[in-house]
Scaffold this active site. Structure first.
Site, PDB file in Angstrom:
ATOM      1  N   ASP A   1       0.858  -1.180   0.000  1.00  0.00           N
ATOM      2  CA  ASP A   1       0.000   0.000   0.000  1.00  0.00           C
ATOM      3  C   ASP A   1       0.901   1.239   0.000  1.00  0.00           C
ATOM      4  O   ASP A   1       1.472   1.578  -1.031  1.00  0.00           O
ATOM      5  CB  ASP A   1      -0.917  -0.117   1.235  1.00  0.00           C
ATOM      6  CG  ASP A   1      -1.988   0.939   1.316  1.00  0.00           C
ATOM      7  OD1 ASP A   1      -2.443   1.405   0.262  1.00  0.00           O
ATOM      8  OD2 ASP A   1      -2.401   1.296   2.436  1.00  0.00           O
TER       9      ASP A   1
ATOM     10  N   PHE B   1     -10.408   0.066  -0.089  1.00  0.00           N
ATOM     11  CA  PHE B   1     -10.029  -0.754   1.052  1.00  0.00           C
ATOM     12  C   PHE B   1     -10.644  -2.130   0.860  1.00  0.00           C
ATOM     13  O   PHE B   1     -11.856  -2.266   0.766  1.00  0.00           O
ATOM     14  CB  PHE B   1     -10.460  -0.147   2.394  1.00  0.00           C
ATOM     15  CG  PHE B   1      -9.755  -0.824   3.528  1.00  0.00           C
ATOM     16  CD1 PHE B   1      -8.459  -0.476   3.863  1.00  0.00           C
ATOM     17  CD2 PHE B   1     -10.363  -1.860   4.216  1.00  0.00           C
ATOM     18  CE1 PHE B   1      -7.776  -1.146   4.873  1.00  0.00           C
ATOM     19  CE2 PHE B   1      -9.686  -2.538   5.230  1.00  0.00           C
ATOM     20  CZ  PHE B   1      -8.391  -2.171   5.559  1.00  0.00           C
ATOM     21  N   VAL B   2      -9.787  -3.145   0.765  1.00  0.00           N
ATOM     22  CA  VAL B   2     -10.263  -4.494   0.453  1.00  0.00           C
ATOM     23  C   VAL B   2     -10.075  -5.446   1.623  1.00  0.00           C
ATOM     24  O   VAL B   2      -9.193  -5.244   2.457  1.00  0.00           O
ATOM     25  CB  VAL B   2      -9.556  -5.062  -0.804  1.00  0.00           C
ATOM     26  CG1 VAL B   2      -9.970  -4.294  -2.048  1.00  0.00           C
ATOM     27  CG2 VAL B   2      -8.044  -5.066  -0.637  1.00  0.00           C
TER      28      VAL B   2
ATOM     29  N   ASP C   1      -7.628  -8.167   6.314  1.00  0.00           N
ATOM     30  CA  ASP C   1      -8.595  -7.859   7.365  1.00  0.00           C
ATOM     31  C   ASP C   1      -8.977  -6.392   7.401  1.00  0.00           C
ATOM     32  O   ASP C   1      -8.294  -5.527   6.864  1.00  0.00           O
ATOM     33  CB  ASP C   1      -7.992  -8.203   8.726  1.00  0.00           C
ATOM     34  CG  ASP C   1      -6.918  -7.196   9.151  1.00  0.00           C
ATOM     35  OD1 ASP C   1      -5.973  -6.987   8.355  1.00  0.00           O
ATOM     36  OD2 ASP C   1      -7.036  -6.598  10.229  1.00  0.00           O
TER      37      ASP C   1
HETATM   38  P1  IMP Z   1       1.688  -0.272   3.885  1.00  0.00           P
HETATM   39  O1  IMP Z   1       2.636  -0.282   5.045  1.00  0.00           O
HETATM   40  O2  IMP Z   1       0.892   1.013   3.797  1.00  0.00           O
HETATM   41  O3  IMP Z   1       2.290  -0.656   2.573  1.00  0.00           O
HETATM   42  O4  IMP Z   1       0.557  -1.303   4.227  1.00  0.00           O
HETATM   43  C1  IMP Z   1       0.784  -2.613   4.329  1.00  0.00           C
HETATM   44  C2  IMP Z   1      -0.197  -3.254   5.275  1.00  0.00           C
HETATM   45  O5  IMP Z   1      -1.390  -2.477   5.470  1.00  0.00           O
HETATM   46  C3  IMP Z   1      -0.667  -4.528   4.636  1.00  0.00           C
HETATM   47  O6  IMP Z   1       0.202  -5.589   4.957  1.00  0.00           O
HETATM   48  C4  IMP Z   1      -2.039  -4.674   5.218  1.00  0.00           C
HETATM   49  O7  IMP Z   1      -1.971  -5.327   6.458  1.00  0.00           O
HETATM   50  C5  IMP Z   1      -2.533  -3.271   5.427  1.00  0.00           C
HETATM   51  N1  IMP Z   1      -3.418  -2.829   4.312  1.00  0.00           N
HETATM   52  C6  IMP Z   1      -3.151  -1.886   3.387  1.00  0.00           C
HETATM   53  N2  IMP Z   1      -4.186  -1.733   2.542  1.00  0.00           N
HETATM   54  C7  IMP Z   1      -5.128  -2.632   2.936  1.00  0.00           C
HETATM   55  C8  IMP Z   1      -6.441  -2.965   2.446  1.00  0.00           C
HETATM   56  O8  IMP Z   1      -6.978  -2.445   1.456  1.00  0.00           O
HETATM   57  N3  IMP Z   1      -7.083  -3.937   3.132  1.00  0.00           N
HETATM   58  C9  IMP Z   1      -6.568  -4.575   4.232  1.00  0.00           C
HETATM   59  N4  IMP Z   1      -5.340  -4.290   4.705  1.00  0.00           N
HETATM   60  C10 IMP Z   1      -4.637  -3.320   4.071  1.00  0.00           C
HETATM   61 MG    MG Z   2      -3.224  -6.061   8.021  1.00  0.00          MG
END
Ligand code: IMP
Ligand code: MG
Length: 189
Positions: A113, A162-163, A169
């Protein structure tokens, strides 16, 4: 069953899940082809698969059963404070146990993300001096990226929704859904 019925959210989840973004059949097919890509690159060498808890459970189980090469499996626990949709302060809840020095490592995560999680995890693994470190994610939301992180293997690139489901989760719920679905904004707003 008609295509429309196949893509419709099961009655039980309709109040919370707006629509299915990726069906279970699409997941099965793509995970198999991802495994083929990875196998080809790793050329039969033994690998260490490092998986981030807990969002990878389903993806990991499906992916590794299609990897026809020797591997060892380990986990890193990382969770962000708070139960919202934004990635907050990160805490490590489980450290790596296997020695990865000189090994070929495949890091598996559920979704890339903002990239903040991987930007914290990658230096920790690199410091252990693996021979090779590749990143595999089921989902990629490039529109949300703030850190300069790129995955080597991506199951599906998706828009900024948001999925949940297939391991992913919201506040620890919905991981058991067999598809990837878009949550109704009223659930998390
Ligand atoms: P990042 O650190 O922003 O890249 O986010 C990574 C973590 O955020 C992922 O491993 C997920 O646990 C959570 N995450 C990000 N987007 C989503 C989403 O759309 N649905 C569920 N979890 C998400
Ligand atoms: Mg998560």
């Amino acid at each position: 069953m008609s295509a429309k019925q196949k893509n419709s959210v099961p009655l039980r989840w309709r109040k919370e899940v707006e629509r299915i973004l990726i069906t279970d059949e699409q997941l099965v097919r793509r995970v198999k082809t991802l495994a083929r890509e990875i196998e080809k690159d790793f050329r039969g060498r033994e690998m260490v698969v490092i998986s981030l808890l807990s969002g990878t459970v389903m993806f990991l189980a499906d992916l590794i059963r299609h990897l026809n090469l020797p591997l060892r499996l380990d986990f890193i626990g990382v969770s962000s404070y708070g139960s919202g949709t934004a990635s907050g302060e990160l805490v490590f809840t489980k450290e790596l146990r296997l020695d990865v020095r000189g090994r070929d490592v495949l890091l598996v995560d559920d979704i890339l993300d903002t990239g903040k999680t991987l930007s914290r995890v990658l230096p920790k693994i690199r410091a252990l001096e693996p021979r090779r470190l590749k990143i595999c994610v089921l989902l990629d939301k490039p529109a949300r990226r703030v850190e300069k992180i790129r995955a080597d293997y991506v199951g599906f690139a998706i828009p900024d929704f948001f999925v949940v489901g297939y391991g992913l989760d919201f506040a620890e719920r919905y991981r058991n859904l067999p598809f990837v679905g878009v949550l109704h904004p009223h659930v998390y707003q």
